[in-house]
Design an enzyme around this catalytic site. Structure first.
Site, PDB file in Angstrom:
ATOM      1  N   LYS A  58     -11.323 -15.352 -14.761  1.00  0.00           N
ATOM      2  CA  LYS A  58     -11.975 -15.812 -15.994  1.00  0.00           C
ATOM      3  C   LYS A  58     -13.473 -15.516 -15.970  1.00  0.00           C
ATOM      4  CE  LYS A  58      -8.308 -16.291 -16.687  1.00  0.00           C
ATOM      5  NZ  LYS A  58      -7.065 -16.253 -15.928  1.00  0.00           N
ATOM      6  N   THR A 155       2.177 -24.045  -0.301  1.00  0.00           N
ATOM      7  CA  THR A 155       1.617 -22.828   0.292  1.00  0.00           C
ATOM      8  C   THR A 155       1.529 -21.655  -0.685  1.00  0.00           C
ATOM      9  OG1 THR A 155       3.831 -22.447   1.180  1.00  0.00           O
ATOM     10  CG2 THR A 155       2.213 -23.373   2.686  1.00  0.00           C
ATOM     11  N   GLY A 156       1.904 -21.864  -1.933  1.00  0.00           N
ATOM     12  CA  GLY A 156       1.609 -20.893  -2.986  1.00  0.00           C
ATOM     13  C   GLY A 156       2.398 -19.608  -2.950  1.00  0.00           C
ATOM     14  N   GLY A 197      -1.860  -7.775 -15.272  1.00  0.00           N
ATOM     15  CA  GLY A 197      -2.138  -6.419 -15.749  1.00  0.00           C
ATOM     16  C   GLY A 197      -2.967  -6.424 -17.021  1.00  0.00           C
ATOM     17  N   LEU A 198      -2.630  -7.321 -17.949  1.00  0.00           N
ATOM     18  CA  LEU A 198      -3.347  -7.355 -19.229  1.00  0.00           C
ATOM     19  C   LEU A 198      -4.751  -7.927 -19.064  1.00  0.00           C
ATOM     20  CD1 LEU A 198      -0.418  -8.412 -21.560  1.00  0.00           C
ATOM     21  CD2 LEU A 198      -1.600  -6.204 -21.541  1.00  0.00           C
ATOM     22  N   ALA A 332      -1.273 -22.717 -12.446  1.00  0.00           N
ATOM     23  CA  ALA A 332      -2.055 -23.709 -11.706  1.00  0.00           C
ATOM     24  C   ALA A 332      -1.789 -25.121 -12.230  1.00  0.00           C
ATOM     25  CB  ALA A 332      -3.538 -23.370 -11.817  1.00  0.00           C
ATOM     26  N   HIS A 456     -13.846 -29.924 -40.231  1.00  0.00           N
ATOM     27  CA  HIS A 456     -14.096 -28.671 -40.933  1.00  0.00           C
ATOM     28  C   HIS A 456     -15.541 -28.243 -40.689  1.00  0.00           C
ATOM     29  CE1 HIS A 456     -13.900 -25.571 -43.984  1.00  0.00           C
ATOM     30  NE2 HIS A 456     -15.073 -25.993 -44.428  1.00  0.00           N
TER      31      HIS A 456
HETATM   32  P1  FAD Z   1      -2.012 -21.363  -4.133  1.00  0.00           P
HETATM   33  O1  FAD Z   1      -3.101 -21.488  -5.122  1.00  0.00           O
HETATM   34  O2  FAD Z   1      -1.525 -19.996  -3.816  1.00  0.00           O
HETATM   35  O3  FAD Z   1      -2.544 -22.068  -2.822  1.00  0.00           O
HETATM   36  C1  FAD Z   1      -1.825 -22.072  -1.628  1.00  0.00           C
HETATM   37  C2  FAD Z   1      -2.778 -22.336  -0.480  1.00  0.00           C
HETATM   38  O4  FAD Z   1      -2.029 -22.581   0.696  1.00  0.00           O
HETATM   39  C3  FAD Z   1      -3.704 -21.153  -0.166  1.00  0.00           C
HETATM   40  O5  FAD Z   1      -5.026 -21.598  -0.014  1.00  0.00           O
HETATM   41  C4  FAD Z   1      -3.154 -20.620   1.154  1.00  0.00           C
HETATM   42  O6  FAD Z   1      -4.159 -20.050   1.978  1.00  0.00           O
HETATM   43  C5  FAD Z   1      -2.631 -21.894   1.769  1.00  0.00           C
HETATM   44  N1  FAD Z   1      -1.605 -21.678   2.799  1.00  0.00           N
HETATM   45  C6  FAD Z   1      -0.480 -20.930   2.714  1.00  0.00           C
HETATM   46  N2  FAD Z   1       0.245 -21.030   3.854  1.00  0.00           N
HETATM   47  C7  FAD Z   1      -0.447 -21.862   4.660  1.00  0.00           C
HETATM   48  C8  FAD Z   1      -0.226 -22.367   5.960  1.00  0.00           C
HETATM   49  N3  FAD Z   1       0.878 -22.061   6.652  1.00  0.00           N
HETATM   50  N4  FAD Z   1      -1.166 -23.171   6.511  1.00  0.00           N
HETATM   51  C9  FAD Z   1      -2.281 -23.515   5.808  1.00  0.00           C
HETATM   52  N5  FAD Z   1      -2.538 -23.077   4.569  1.00  0.00           N
HETATM   53  C10 FAD Z   1      -1.627 -22.263   4.006  1.00  0.00           C
HETATM   54  N6  FAD Z   1      -2.622 -19.772 -13.372  1.00  0.00           N
HETATM   55  C11 FAD Z   1      -3.049 -20.458 -14.455  1.00  0.00           C
HETATM   56  O7  FAD Z   1      -2.520 -21.536 -14.730  1.00  0.00           O
HETATM   57  N7  FAD Z   1      -4.073 -19.989 -15.230  1.00  0.00           N
HETATM   58  C12 FAD Z   1      -4.686 -18.825 -14.962  1.00  0.00           C
HETATM   59  O8  FAD Z   1      -5.604 -18.430 -15.677  1.00  0.00           O
HETATM   60  C13 FAD Z   1      -4.264 -18.063 -13.853  1.00  0.00           C
HETATM   61  N8  FAD Z   1      -4.845 -16.902 -13.543  1.00  0.00           N
HETATM   62  C14 FAD Z   1      -4.428 -16.205 -12.452  1.00  0.00           C
HETATM   63  C15 FAD Z   1      -5.012 -14.979 -12.189  1.00  0.00           C
HETATM   64  C16 FAD Z   1      -4.600 -14.242 -11.104  1.00  0.00           C
HETATM   65  C17 FAD Z   1      -5.261 -12.922 -10.825  1.00  0.00           C
HETATM   66  C18 FAD Z   1      -3.582 -14.751 -10.258  1.00  0.00           C
HETATM   67  C19 FAD Z   1      -3.141 -13.984  -9.051  1.00  0.00           C
HETATM   68  C20 FAD Z   1      -2.988 -15.959 -10.516  1.00  0.00           C
HETATM   69  C21 FAD Z   1      -3.388 -16.695 -11.625  1.00  0.00           C
HETATM   70  N9  FAD Z   1      -2.798 -17.906 -11.955  1.00  0.00           N
HETATM   71  C22 FAD Z   1      -3.207 -18.588 -13.065  1.00  0.00           C
HETATM   72  C23 FAD Z   1      -1.717 -18.492 -11.133  1.00  0.00           C
HETATM   73  C24 FAD Z   1      -2.288 -19.573 -10.189  1.00  0.00           C
HETATM   74  O9  FAD Z   1      -3.311 -19.004  -9.402  1.00  0.00           O
HETATM   75  C25 FAD Z   1      -1.200 -20.139  -9.319  1.00  0.00           C
HETATM   76  O10 FAD Z   1      -0.128 -20.584 -10.123  1.00  0.00           O
HETATM   77  C26 FAD Z   1      -1.714 -21.308  -8.503  1.00  0.00           C
HETATM   78  O11 FAD Z   1      -2.783 -20.923  -7.681  1.00  0.00           O
HETATM   79  C27 FAD Z   1      -0.602 -21.908  -7.644  1.00  0.00           C
HETATM   80  O12 FAD Z   1      -1.106 -22.977  -6.932  1.00  0.00           O
HETATM   81  P2  FAD Z   1      -0.482 -23.425  -5.530  1.00  0.00           P
HETATM   82  O13 FAD Z   1      -1.261 -24.613  -5.106  1.00  0.00           O
HETATM   83  O14 FAD Z   1       0.975 -23.538  -5.662  1.00  0.00           O
HETATM   84  O15 FAD Z   1      -0.727 -22.203  -4.541  1.00  0.00           O
HETATM   85  P1  NAI Z   2       4.130 -11.068 -14.505  1.00  0.00           P
HETATM   86  O1  NAI Z   2       5.481 -11.549 -14.199  1.00  0.00           O
HETATM   87  O2  NAI Z   2       3.333 -11.737 -15.534  1.00  0.00           O
HETATM   88  O3  NAI Z   2       4.186  -9.529 -14.939  1.00  0.00           O
HETATM   89  C1  NAI Z   2       4.770  -8.559 -14.125  1.00  0.00           C
HETATM   90  C2  NAI Z   2       5.171  -7.405 -15.010  1.00  0.00           C
HETATM   91  O4  NAI Z   2       5.495  -6.311 -14.200  1.00  0.00           O
HETATM   92  C3  NAI Z   2       6.407  -7.725 -15.861  1.00  0.00           C
HETATM   93  O5  NAI Z   2       6.141  -7.408 -17.203  1.00  0.00           O
HETATM   94  C4  NAI Z   2       7.494  -6.853 -15.252  1.00  0.00           C
HETATM   95  O6  NAI Z   2       8.438  -6.440 -16.193  1.00  0.00           O
HETATM   96  C5  NAI Z   2       6.677  -5.699 -14.726  1.00  0.00           C
HETATM   97  N1  NAI Z   2       7.297  -4.956 -13.632  1.00  0.00           N
HETATM   98  C6  NAI Z   2       8.002  -5.447 -12.589  1.00  0.00           C
HETATM   99  N2  NAI Z   2       8.397  -4.433 -11.784  1.00  0.00           N
HETATM  100  C7  NAI Z   2       7.919  -3.294 -12.323  1.00  0.00           C
HETATM  101  C8  NAI Z   2       7.979  -1.921 -11.950  1.00  0.00           C
HETATM  102  N3  NAI Z   2       8.612  -1.515 -10.851  1.00  0.00           N
HETATM  103  N4  NAI Z   2       7.383  -1.023 -12.759  1.00  0.00           N
HETATM  104  C9  NAI Z   2       6.733  -1.394 -13.879  1.00  0.00           C
HETATM  105  N5  NAI Z   2       6.652  -2.684 -14.281  1.00  0.00           N
HETATM  106  C10 NAI Z   2       7.221  -3.620 -13.498  1.00  0.00           C
HETATM  107  O7  NAI Z   2       3.379 -11.019 -13.089  1.00  0.00           O
HETATM  108  P2  NAI Z   2       1.856 -10.756 -12.710  1.00  0.00           P
HETATM  109  O8  NAI Z   2       1.118 -10.170 -13.859  1.00  0.00           O
HETATM  110  O9  NAI Z   2       1.900 -10.030 -11.419  1.00  0.00           O
HETATM  111  O10 NAI Z   2       1.319 -12.203 -12.473  1.00  0.00           O
HETATM  112  C11 NAI Z   2       1.959 -13.067 -11.552  1.00  0.00           C
HETATM  113  C12 NAI Z   2       1.932 -14.469 -12.047  1.00  0.00           C
HETATM  114  O11 NAI Z   2       0.622 -15.003 -11.928  1.00  0.00           O
HETATM  115  C13 NAI Z   2       2.280 -14.620 -13.521  1.00  0.00           C
HETATM  116  O12 NAI Z   2       3.658 -14.679 -13.727  1.00  0.00           O
HETATM  117  C14 NAI Z   2       1.633 -15.907 -13.867  1.00  0.00           C
HETATM  118  O13 NAI Z   2       2.505 -16.944 -13.547  1.00  0.00           O
HETATM  119  C15 NAI Z   2       0.422 -15.947 -12.945  1.00  0.00           C
HETATM  120  N6  NAI Z   2      -0.778 -15.622 -13.708  1.00  0.00           N
HETATM  121  C16 NAI Z   2      -1.128 -16.441 -14.730  1.00  0.00           C
HETATM  122  C17 NAI Z   2      -2.223 -16.159 -15.498  1.00  0.00           C
HETATM  123  C18 NAI Z   2      -2.539 -17.043 -16.628  1.00  0.00           C
HETATM  124  O14 NAI Z   2      -1.984 -18.135 -16.693  1.00  0.00           O
HETATM  125  N7  NAI Z   2      -3.415 -16.652 -17.543  1.00  0.00           N
HETATM  126  C19 NAI Z   2      -3.068 -14.999 -15.239  1.00  0.00           C
HETATM  127  C20 NAI Z   2      -2.582 -14.174 -14.170  1.00  0.00           C
HETATM  128  C21 NAI Z   2      -1.490 -14.507 -13.436  1.00  0.00           C
END
Ligand code: FAD
Ligand code: NAI
Length: 477
Positions: A58, A155-156, A197-198, A332, A456
């Site tokens: 963001k 652990t995400g 991607g977007l 998240a 408004h």
């Molecule tokens: P995580 O945030 O992945 O946290 C897991 C933590 O556990 C990490 O710190 C990791 O190091 C730790 N961990 C793992 N294994 C161990 C271990 N064995 N010992 C100790 N620590 C460990 N979601 C949204 O809602 N809005 C968004 O705008 C958004 N944007 C995103 C953009 C990107 C580029 C990506 C990749 C994801 C985005 N997401 C977004 C998704 C969001 O980041 C995840 O859904 C969220 O972080 C999941 O939270 P979590 O606590 O389950 O895991």
């Molecule tokens: P995604 O599931 O959103 O998109 C993956 C895309 O890749 C899909 O459209 C799928 O059809 C395509 N795909 C899969 N295999 C492919 C292949 N071999 N060739 C071409 N296309 C292929 O997953 P993304 O973008 O990796 O994000 C992961 C997750 O992170 C999301 O599902 C979302 O939960 C979270 N996230 C949330 C955000 C938000 O809330 N704004 C921002 C970024 C991530």
């Protein structure tokens, strides 16, 4: 320092750190363990979300949006800009600062709530719910063993790579590398036109990269309402993102100065894409690598997610799992809600998480947000519904902002008028969707929204107008 706790939380992402704080608020003695390291090797709690996800993405979306507006939109306001440039290292430093503030904020919150934080990798070692579960923490210098009768695993997830195409974070980028590019590439390829991607494609396109997205599915944004997805595809294409649906990757080659992707288009014709950098964003997989799940018999499903029931209970008593490492959307706020609910269950309360009211947001421009059912889902379910929509073009505030793209669409039950879904594409959709989520949590009817006084001129009036539209009586359109 004592090694016995009431609760050990593994992972300090939004699922884990929020669970730890909530449990501490409820009087439990809580430890939270997280492995993430910052550039100096120090602790960086916040998980994927804070370090390489929601927050940094963001930050870059905001910087690039300012750049885009200065270059394209300011002139209409009579504001002249000459010599516009982008200093990518400065933009990246700002992003790093935003991330750091969030890391430090979580460490402060742990102190404030008396959560004991351990920086290291946790592994489940043994034990049981009666005597306590043992968790080994391997830190910078040594290993120590903690124990607790209750464990929350949070652990995400980690990015999924394509077979034979490992992330090197230089040419082939996961979300981590995509957020750290140090200069605007001339050409950028993206495999997977999903959320990452977007969002990432938009950042680098705004800054000047020629961006091509290759998406396997024939439909664009299949999870979104089809009408919203259609409008989004139109807008993104107009902005210059080249989006190819039904693309099949047949071969890739990483070169010194770029990547070559061989692919076939929807008609089966062979194509070649040569790009300086390639983002692979084809989804994420649960992260249980270092957890030691097998050691204690913690059950995973066939895709590697920790198997849980609707209340996030695993197969082992006293062990719970929340967030990306379990089924459900990888968001998240979904992780946070599950974390809070589990902490409250451990403390004897009876919370409930309604997955149907978890909002989705894609932070592109225009933003896309929705909550509840899409029109196509209602059709498949055979549910009779009424629809109302309102374009931002007809909203006074949107005109004043100079941002009239998109519309609000509300779906309500044909008999009871209960709101079943709200879908928005347009300015501040991410903020507007909160009203819809509140309404749906309270089982509101579209008429409830239609009868509520909205300030408004605001964008939120569009939601009210869409609600009026369900009854066929919009006032401004
Ligand atoms: P995580 O945030 O992945 O946290 C897991 C933590 O556990 C990490 O710190 C990791 O190091 C730790 N961990 C793992 N294994 C161990 C271990 N064995 N010992 C100790 N620590 C460990 N979601 C949204 O809602 N809005 C968004 O705008 C958004 N944007 C995103 C953009 C990107 C580029 C990506 C990749 C994801 C985005 N997401 C977004 C998704 C969001 O980041 C995840 O859904 C969220 O972080 C999941 O939270 P979590 O606590 O389950 O895991
Ligand atoms: P995604 O599931 O959103 O998109 C993956 C895309 O890749 C899909 O459209 C799928 O059809 C395509 N795909 C899969 N295999 C492919 C292949 N071999 N060739 C071409 N296309 C292929 O997953 P993304 O973008 O990796 O994000 C992961 C997750 O992170 C999301 O599902 C979302 O939960 C979270 N996230 C949330 C955000 C938000 O809330 N704004 C921002 C970024 C991530």
């Amino acid at each position: 320092m004592s090694s016995e706790f009431d609760l050990i939380v593994i992972g300090a992402g939004p699922g884990g750190y929020i669970a730890a704080i909530r449990a501490a608020q409820l009087g439990l003695n809580v430890a939270c363990i997280d492995a993430w390291r910052n550039a100096q090797g120090g602790p960086a709690p916040g998980g994927t979300c804070t370090n390489i996800g929601c927050i940094p993405s963001k930050a870059l979306l905001q910087s690039s949006e300012h750049f885009e507006q200065a270059g394209h939109d300011f002139a209409a306001h009579g504001i002249g800009v000459s010599g516009l440039s982008i200093d990518v290292p400065v933009m990246q430093q700002r992003k790093a600062q935003v991330v750091k503030q969030n890391n430090e904020g979580i460490l402060y919150l742990f102190k404030k709530n008396k959560v004991t934080f351990f920086h290291g990798t946790a592994a489940l070692k043994g034990g049981n719910a009666d005597a306590g579960w043992q968790v080994a923490v391997t830190g910078k210098d040594a290993e120590q063993v903690l124990s607790a009768k209750q464990i929350i695993v949070a652990t995400g997830s980690v990015p999924r790579s394509l077979p034979g195409l490992d992330f090197d974070e230089q040419r082939v980028l996961s979300n981590d590398g995509a957020l750290s590019i140090d200069a605007v590439p001339k050409t950028l390829g993206v495999i997977g036109a999903g959320v990452i991607g977007l969002e990432m494609g938009s950042v680098w396109r705004r800054l000047g990269a020629q961006v091509t997205l290759l998406e396997a599915m024939p439909d664009f944004l299949a999870a979104a309402d089809a009408q919203i997805a259609k409008e989004a595809l139109k807008q993104f294409t107009k902005q210059g993102l080249a989006i190819h649906l039904g693309a099949k990757i047949t071969a890739t080659k990483v070169l010194k100065n770029g990547v070559t992707v061989e692919w076939t288009n929807a008609k089966g014709e062979a194509q070649t894409l040569k790009v300086e950098r390639l983002i692979v964003s084809v989804g994420r997989k649960p992260n249980t690598d270092s957890l030691g799940a097998q050691t204690i018999g913690l059950q995973l499903d066939e895709r590697g997610f920790i198997q849980v029931d609707a209340d996030c209970r695993t197969n082992l008593p006293g062990i719970w799992a929340v967030g990306d490492v379990v089924r459900g959307p990888m968001l998240a706020h979904k992780a946070e809600e599950e974390g809070v609910a589990v902490a409250e269950r451990i403390a004897g309360q009876k919370p409930h998480v309604d997955f149907n009211t978890v909002p989705w947001v894609i932070y592109t421009a225009p933003e896309i947000a929705w909550v509840g059912q899409t029109e196509q889902q209602l059709k498949v379910a055979g549910r009779a519904y009424k629809a109302g929509s309102f374009p931002f073009m007809a909203n006074g505030r949107a005109r004043a902002l100079g941002d009239t793209t998109g519309f609000v669409k509300m779906l309500a039950d044909a008999q009871t008028d209960e709101i079943l879904g709200v879908h928005i594409i347009g300015p501040m959709a991410s903020e507007l969707i909160a009203e819809a989520a509140v309404a749906m949590e309270f089982k509101a009817a579209s008429e409830d929204i239609a009868r509520i006084c909205h300030a408004h001129p605001t964008l939120s009036e569009s939601l009210k107008e869409a609600a009026l539209g369900v009854a066929g009586r919009t006032l401004n359109f």
